[in-house]
Every structure is written in structure tokens, then in C-alpha cells.
Design an enzyme around this catalytic site. Structure first.
Site, short mmCIF file in Angstrom:
data_model
loop_
_atom_site.label_atom_id
_atom_site.label_comp_id
_atom_site.label_asym_id
_atom_site.label_seq_id
_atom_site.Cartn_x
_atom_site.Cartn_y
_atom_site.Cartn_z
N ARG A 239 0.86 -1.18 0.00
CA ARG A 239 0.00 0.00 0.00
C ARG A 239 0.89 1.23 0.00
NH1 ARG A 239 -3.30 -2.96 -1.43
NH2 ARG A 239 -5.33 -3.46 -0.53
N GLU A 268 -3.69 7.68 -4.02
CA GLU A 268 -4.11 7.05 -5.27
C GLU A 268 -5.44 7.65 -5.69
OE1 GLU A 268 -4.17 2.76 -5.32
OE2 GLU A 268 -2.16 2.67 -4.48
N HIS A 287 -1.62 0.46 -9.54
CA HIS A 287 -2.17 -0.55 -8.61
C HIS A 287 -2.75 -1.74 -9.38
CE1 HIS A 287 -4.02 -0.98 -4.33
NE2 HIS A 287 -3.81 -2.17 -4.87
C1 DGY Z 1 -5.09 -6.41 -2.78
O1 DGY Z 1 -5.49 -7.55 -2.99
O2 DGY Z 1 -5.01 -5.95 -1.64
C2 DGY Z 1 -4.75 -5.58 -3.97
O3 DGY Z 1 -4.09 -4.44 -3.64
C3 DGY Z 1 -5.99 -5.26 -4.78
O4 DGY Z 1 -5.89 -5.85 -6.03
#
Ligand code: DGY
Length: 330
Positions: A239, A268, A287
């Protein structure tokens, strides 16, 4: 019999929608942009279950306004958008999709790592801009050697493990730091557990795989970035919030580290005039870690199965708050 009502906050694979429709009255948010907080709150106030996404903020006030909600099924492994404690208090089961996306996300970690190390995006752009005038120059486009280098894995969960395994295929030495030490993986693959300090000071490539929590928020800041090798490359597919973006910009411009591959960003989407986008030693992706056809379809189908189990009052295939089962008596 009256079917339960469910809300799906984004378009998903049609076979996952078909599966849900066999068991429930389905309403699908039709736009590509997510519903606003108010729209989401209004939609969830009337339904028994929902398929949700990483951008849908599920907080206390939303849950308080959703008295019928029994199951929330997240299409992701990360759950930083969901107040899990509050959901559990309200006896709402929360499904998620670990496992099925680990390999595709690890593939992309390597795509980023290699792209930054060998300057793939930068040199492609140079060619397209008409700069390839000399057929071959022995000193042009030198990058970092991947094979034989040290890959640091911060967070040895499912995606961390798959990324580490790919490192072995590139003859890399794999070191890791994680909340829990994994002796069985050390034995099986030869990974070496190191302290937090050491993973920053010794990695040539540091791949971040920790969830975003209040403890990890902006965790990788100036202090840790300054301890990294000047030749190091940071890769983040977890993240954006785990890394302090301003500190990263400083690290990249002042030469504390040599580059970064980012599939996630804080915020984002990244504003198009963000100074990090002006740097050649960074590759930024929107992402897309799990965005292969196969993984996304499997995620959607797993999320649909989680949702249906929850609507039926059964345990989920993948539940993020299994402590809820006790109060539900299942
Ligand atoms: C997740 O699975 O947490 C990803 O970031 C979303 O595709």
C-alpha cells in the site's frame, strides 16, 4: 422464498455475477468511478451483503447505517479500507481473497524490480522519442545487476513468499523480515531471517509486502531510507501509505537510494503533476498487482463464494474476522 439483496460496488467477471444472481437479488454499481461515500452508505443501508473493493471505505458510520448487513466480501487481500473491529462487533462476516492473487502480484513485483534495475521504461521512452542514433554504445544504459544480488522481503506473507521464490530463480540471496519468523521456509528455501535494521542496510532490492495498519502508516520514512544502500531499489506493491511519499521523493532525488518501482501510491490515483512522476529512476504503475485475467477472475469467483456462504449463514472460504463465528454460533 425471498432472495437476499446484495450490492456489488464495481463491475466484476460475468461468471461471478451469474453465481451471485443464483442466490440473491443483485444490484451492480454501473460506473467505473467508485460510488461516493454517501452513495455507498445509502446502497448498503438496504442490503444483506455486498461485494466491495479496496477504494470503498467501510467505517463505523457506514456500518451503523446498514442494519441488515450480514456479510461483506472484499475483492482483495488488503483490508485497510474496512473497520474489521466494528464489523465483528456488529456480527458481520468479512470475506477477502488471499492466495489466488499471490503469484500474479509477485510476477509484477519482479516486472517492476527488473524494469527499474535495467532501466526498461526509461530506455523504451528514449527509443520512441527518436534518440537511438548510435547502434550500440558500450557505456550507454548501464543498470544494476539483478542476478547474484540480495533481495530483501519485508513481510513474508503469501505475496512476499512468491516474490522471494522468484528471487531464487534469479540466483538472488533472499533475506527477510516479518512479524513472525518462518523457520520452515528458511529450511525449505534457504531464506535468511534478519532484523529490521539489517533488511534496510543489506538489501540491494527491498520488496515491501506488509499490510497498511496504524503501525505501518508512513513506516518507511527518512530515517529508514537513509540507512539503505545508495545503489538500492525499493519496490512497493503493498500500500502506498506504508511509505512516506515525501521522504521517498527526497531519497530518490538526493541519491540515498538509486530507484523505486511503485505499484501503489499515497495518494491514489497519483496526481499527474506529482514530482515523483518527473523522475527517471522510478516506475509507477496504477495498482495492478493482481490484474491478470486469471487472478482477477479467481478473486471475483472467490469473493462471490464468500458472499454466498455468508448469506447462507455459513463459514466463509476465506474470512478476515473468524472471531465473528463465535457470536454467530457457527
Ligand atoms: C489487494 O489484494 O489488496 C490488492 O491491492 C488489490 O488488487
Amino acid at each position: 422464498m425471498v432472495k437476499p439483496r446484495v450490492y456489488v460496488t464495481r463491475q466484476i467477471f460475468p461468471d461471478a455475477l451469474d453465481l451471485i444472481e443464483k442466490h440473491a437479488e443483485l444490484e451492480l454499481w454501473p460506473e467505473d468511478e467508485p460510488p461516493s461515500a454517501e452513495e455507498l452508505k445509502a446502497a448498503l443501508s438496504e442490503v444483506d451483503g455486498a461485494i466491495i473493493n479496496v477504494m470503498d471505505r467501510i467505517d463505523e458510520s457506514l456500518l451503523a447505517a446498514a442494519p441488515k448487513l450480514r456479510v461483506l466480501s472484499q475483492v482483495a487481500v488488503g483490508l485497510d479500507n474496512v473497520d474489521l473491529v466494528e464489523a465483528t462487533k456488529r456480527e458481520i462476516m468479512v470475506g477477502y481473497t488471499p492466495g489466488v492473487l499471490a503469484k500474479s502480484t509477485a510476477d509484477l513485483a519482479f516486472a517492476l524490480l527488473l524494469a527499474v534495475a535495467r532501466r526498461v521504461v526509461e530506455s523504451d521512452k528514449w527509443v520512441r522519442e527518436g534518440n537511438w542514433k548510435i547502434s550500440h554504445h558500450p557505456m550507454f544504459w548501464l543498470g544494476s545487476e539483478v542476478n547474484g544480488s540480495t533481495l530483501g522481503i519485508l513481510g513474508m506473507g503469501g505475496i512476499g513468499l512468491e516474490t522471494a521464490k522468484r528471487g531464487l530463480g534469479f540466483d538472488m540471496k533472499v533475506i527477510y523480515h516479518s512479524r513472525t519468523r518462518k523457520p520452515e521456509l528458511e529450511k525449505k528455501y534457504g531464506f535468511k531471517y534478519v532484523s529490521l535494521k539489517r533488511i534496510f542496510t543489506h538489501s540491494d532490492f527491498l520488496s515491501v509486502h506488509v499490510p497498511l495498519t496504524p503501525e505501518t502508516n508512513k513506516f518507511i520514512g527518512e530515517k529508514l531510507l537513509k540507512t539503505m544502500k545508495q545503489s538500492a531499489i525499493l519496490v512497493n506493491l503493498a500500500r502506498g501509505g506504508v511509505v512516506d511519499t515525501d521522504a521517498l521523493h527526497k531519497a530518490l532525488t538526493k541519491g540515498w537510494i538509486s530507484g523505486a518501482g511503485l505499484d501503489v501510491f499515497d495518494p491514489e490515483p497519483v496526481p499527474s503533476d506529482h514530482p515523483i512522476l518527473g523522475l527517471d529512476n522510478v516506475v509507477v504503475l496504477p495498482h495492478i498487482g493482481s490484474a491478470s485475467n486469471q487472478s482477477r477472475r479467481e478473486m471475483h469467483l472467490l469473493a462471490a463464494r464468500n458472499l454466498i456462504s455468508g448469506l447462507n449463514g455459513e463459514r466463509l472460504e476465506e474470512c478476515a474476522n473468524p472471531e465473528v463465528y463465535k457470536s454467530l454460533g457457527i
